[in-house]
Enzyme design. Structure first.
Site, short mmCIF file in Angstrom:
data_model
loop_
_atom_site.label_atom_id
_atom_site.label_comp_id
_atom_site.label_asym_id
_atom_site.label_seq_id
_atom_site.Cartn_x
_atom_site.Cartn_y
_atom_site.Cartn_z
N LYS A 65 0.86 -1.18 0.00
CA LYS A 65 0.00 0.00 0.00
C LYS A 65 0.89 1.23 0.00
O LYS A 65 2.02 1.20 0.53
CB LYS A 65 -0.90 0.03 1.24
CG LYS A 65 -2.19 0.82 1.05
CD LYS A 65 -3.24 -0.01 0.35
CE LYS A 65 -4.60 0.69 0.36
NZ LYS A 65 -5.67 -0.18 -0.11
N GLY A 101 -23.70 4.54 4.15
CA GLY A 101 -22.80 4.98 3.10
C GLY A 101 -23.24 4.46 1.75
O GLY A 101 -23.09 3.27 1.46
#
Length: 382
Positions: free
Chosen positions: A110, A210
């Site tokens: 990442k 969401g």
């Protein structure tokens, strides 16, 4: 260009360390995490700086036993450099587990770019970032994450061939939210099969917190399956987008109201991390938690709190793997049908995790970690 090195950092109070697949040690800083923590073991951490463009970035490679590290680039205004490094460590470790259980031949990596993307993101900065990724010679393959988009990956790809998440016009697959939502829905179906004996949400009340890029696609799957859907979102325009197409969907005032909804069968956190914590778990009415948000467990032990309340938790990094399945496929010439077939296997993987959890007498999150660790260990021995 900057240096490949590691400096000692400690997590800030504003950035809690989570448990499960995405956790690193909070004791003793990054050197402790890398060399002495059982939850560390990162192979490489690269600190990148390009003064001309203002780039400051961290690339963390956790494990490459299964293949080159794969994971997105997050662009965020961190409160400190310490917080940015810690986030990169947490996220890269989580990607190792996600990729392992998704059946991909990739390890976990990442990257984070430090700064407000609305203020400092430029073509020059992205090109400089691409050069840093390219300098790793393919050990790390990047993609989109929070704060970066398909158009950004198109720019990064100009200086780095190990870039996924590009537009179809530039050889990529485009937006990965469609398959992410599809995979989460497969995790929901597996949860329903395990708990109620039928792989459908028909007649069940599902709360989705969401309804942005992934969440609104998930609502479509749920409605097609016959579920009753309740939504909430901090953005009024996101709610309106869903309601304009599906007026039968009801709206909760906020997440606190949503998780307390009477008769809620399944809760799907699809926004920020840390949704399952000491405040939310005791009042959650749902019997299942399965959503797209990353890092849903606020700290180690929350999964046991869920189990003690009889709430089935489908580990987030298992069910939201549709996106990484898609970007990984770009490296082989993207084929949507091939990716969807792979993402459909999230159903079987989720069931296997529930079975392992029951067999070992542990929460599903711990069972998922064990299965991922076994695949990585087998790869190291081969």
């Amino acid at each position: 260009m900057g240096v490949t090195t590691v400096t000692d950092v400690r997590p800030s109070p504003e950035h809690p360390v989570q448990g499960g697949a995405s956790a690193v040690s909070a004791d003793g800083g990054v050197l402790h995490t890398l060399f002495r923590s059982e939850q560390g073991g990162h192979e490489q951490v690269v600190l990148c700086q390009d003064r001309a463009s203002g780039l400051r970035a961290v690339i963390a490679i956790h494990d490459t036993a299964l293949g080159p590290a794969l994971g997105g680039t997050r662009f965020h205004a961190y409160a400190s450099e310490d917080e940015a490094v810690l986030d990169a460590l947490n996220l890269s470790r989580g990607m190792s587990y996600k990729n392992a259980l998704a059946g991909l031949d990739h390890g976990g990596g990442k990257a984070v770019i430090i700064g407000d993307p609305e203020l400092i993101k430029t073509e020059e900065l992205l090109l400089a970032y691409g050069r840093f990724v390219a300098s790793l010679g393919g050990r790390y393959v990047t993609a989109c994450d929070v704060g970066t988009y398909v158009a950004d990956m198109d720019v990064v790809a100009r200086t780095n061939k190990w870039t996924t998440g590009r537009s179809p016009e530039n050889g990529g697959a485009g937006d990965s939210s469609v398959l992410t939502a599809f995979g989460v829905f497969q995790g929901m179906r597996a949860s329903a099969q395990h708990l109620w004996g039928d792989p459908t949400l028909r007649g069940r009340k599902v709360g989705v917190a969401g309804v942005g890029k992934v969440g609104h696609h998930l609502v479509e799957h749920l409605l097609q399956d016959g579920a009753e859907v309740v939504i909430t979102d901090v953005r009024a325009e996101s709610i309106e987008r869903v309601r304009s197409r599906h007026p039968q969907v009801t709206v909760a005032a906020d997440t606190g109201a949503l998780i307390r909804t009477e008769g809620l069968d399944l809760y799907a956190p699809c926004a920020l991390g840390g949704a399952l914590n000491d405040e939310t778990v005791p009042v959650l009415t749902a019997k299942v938690v399965c959503g797209a948000a990353n890092n849903q467990l606020a700290h180690p032990g929350v999964e046991k709190d869920l189990a003690d309340r009889g709430i089935l938790y489908a580990p987030d990094y298992v069910v939201n793997a549709g996106g990484v399945i898609q970007v990984a496929d770009e490296l082989h010439g993207f084929d949507f049908d091939r990716c969807k077939t792979k993402a459909a296997k999230i159903f079987d993987t989720t069931l296997a995790i529930f079975a392992r959890a029951k067999e070992d007498g542990i929460p599903p999150a711990a069972a998922a970690d064990r299965l991922a660790e076994q695949r990585m260990a087998d790869a190291r021995r081969s």
